[in-house]
Motif scaffolding. Sequence first.
Motif, mmCIF file in Angstrom:
data_model
loop_
_atom_site.group_PDB
_atom_site.id
_atom_site.type_symbol
_atom_site.label_atom_id
_atom_site.label_comp_id
_atom_site.label_asym_id
_atom_site.label_seq_id
_atom_site.Cartn_x
_atom_site.Cartn_y
_atom_site.Cartn_z
ATOM 1 N N LEU A 238 0.832 -1.204 0.000
ATOM 2 C CA LEU A 238 0.000 0.000 0.000
ATOM 3 C C LEU A 238 0.869 1.257 0.000
ATOM 4 N N SER A 239 1.899 1.238 0.831
ATOM 5 C CA SER A 239 2.771 2.411 0.955
ATOM 6 C C SER A 239 3.630 2.638 -0.271
ATOM 7 N N TYR B 47 2.909 1.696 -3.437
ATOM 8 C CA TYR B 47 2.184 1.902 -4.695
ATOM 9 C C TYR B 47 1.045 2.903 -4.554
ATOM 10 N N PRO B 48 -0.125 2.560 -4.027
ATOM 11 C CA PRO B 48 -1.206 3.549 -4.040
ATOM 12 C C PRO B 48 -0.965 4.768 -3.145
ATOM 13 N N PHE B 49 -0.183 4.623 -2.076
ATOM 14 C CA PHE B 49 0.026 5.757 -1.168
ATOM 15 C C PHE B 49 1.264 6.587 -1.505
ATOM 16 N N GLN B 50 2.097 6.167 -2.428
ATOM 17 C CA GLN B 50 3.302 6.927 -2.790
ATOM 18 C C GLN B 50 2.945 7.924 -3.888
ATOM 19 N N THR B 51 3.295 9.189 -3.658
ATOM 20 C CA THR B 51 3.003 10.217 -4.658
ATOM 21 C C THR B 51 4.048 10.176 -5.777
ATOM 22 N N HIS C 216 7.910 9.478 2.317
ATOM 23 C CA HIS C 216 7.627 8.113 1.864
ATOM 24 C C HIS C 216 7.894 7.105 2.990
ATOM 25 N N THR D 274 5.191 7.294 5.523
ATOM 26 C CA THR D 274 3.989 6.597 5.071
ATOM 27 C C THR D 274 4.067 5.116 5.430
ATOM 28 N N HIS D 275 5.249 4.542 5.269
ATOM 29 C CA HIS D 275 5.439 3.125 5.626
ATOM 30 C C HIS D 275 5.242 2.916 7.121
ATOM 31 N N THR E 211 1.363 3.470 7.927
ATOM 32 C CA THR E 211 0.535 2.396 7.371
ATOM 33 C C THR E 211 0.771 1.088 8.121
#
Length: 136
Positions: free
Chosen positions: A18-19, A21-25, A46, A49-50, A53
């Motif tokens: 998730l972190s 792919y979909p959550f990485q800008t 980034h 985010t990991h 999540t």
Amino acid sequence: MTALFAAAFALLYVAHHLSDYPFQTDHQAQHKAGHGPIGWRALAAHAGTHVVTSLVLLMLGEWVLGFHLSPAAAVLAPLWLGVSHAAIDRRWPVARWMVWARQEGFAAHGGAAHVDQSAHLALGVLPAALLIAGLS
């Protein structure tokens, strides 16, 4: 302990994807290996985010599956994921590995992304799940 390891690994594996792919800008993906403040901020965002999540999915696992994480595991495992992910995402560790392993052809045909993901699983997710199982 075995069930906790399996649950933690599965949850952290999903959190990782998730972190990454979909959550990485796009900005993070383009700049996280760069030098200077822009690169370091993108990398920190980034990696953060990991961490977040992973924490959310581990808390969800505690709630839904009924396992209990020790406070040390709840802090150290997500932190390890953030730090190890940031180190690998500087890109030079993967590039050096591929040269050392004589994978220049694979690298030239998109192989770095696969080696990157393998490194995240082997050096980030797996040790974090083992840490959770060992400390909880």
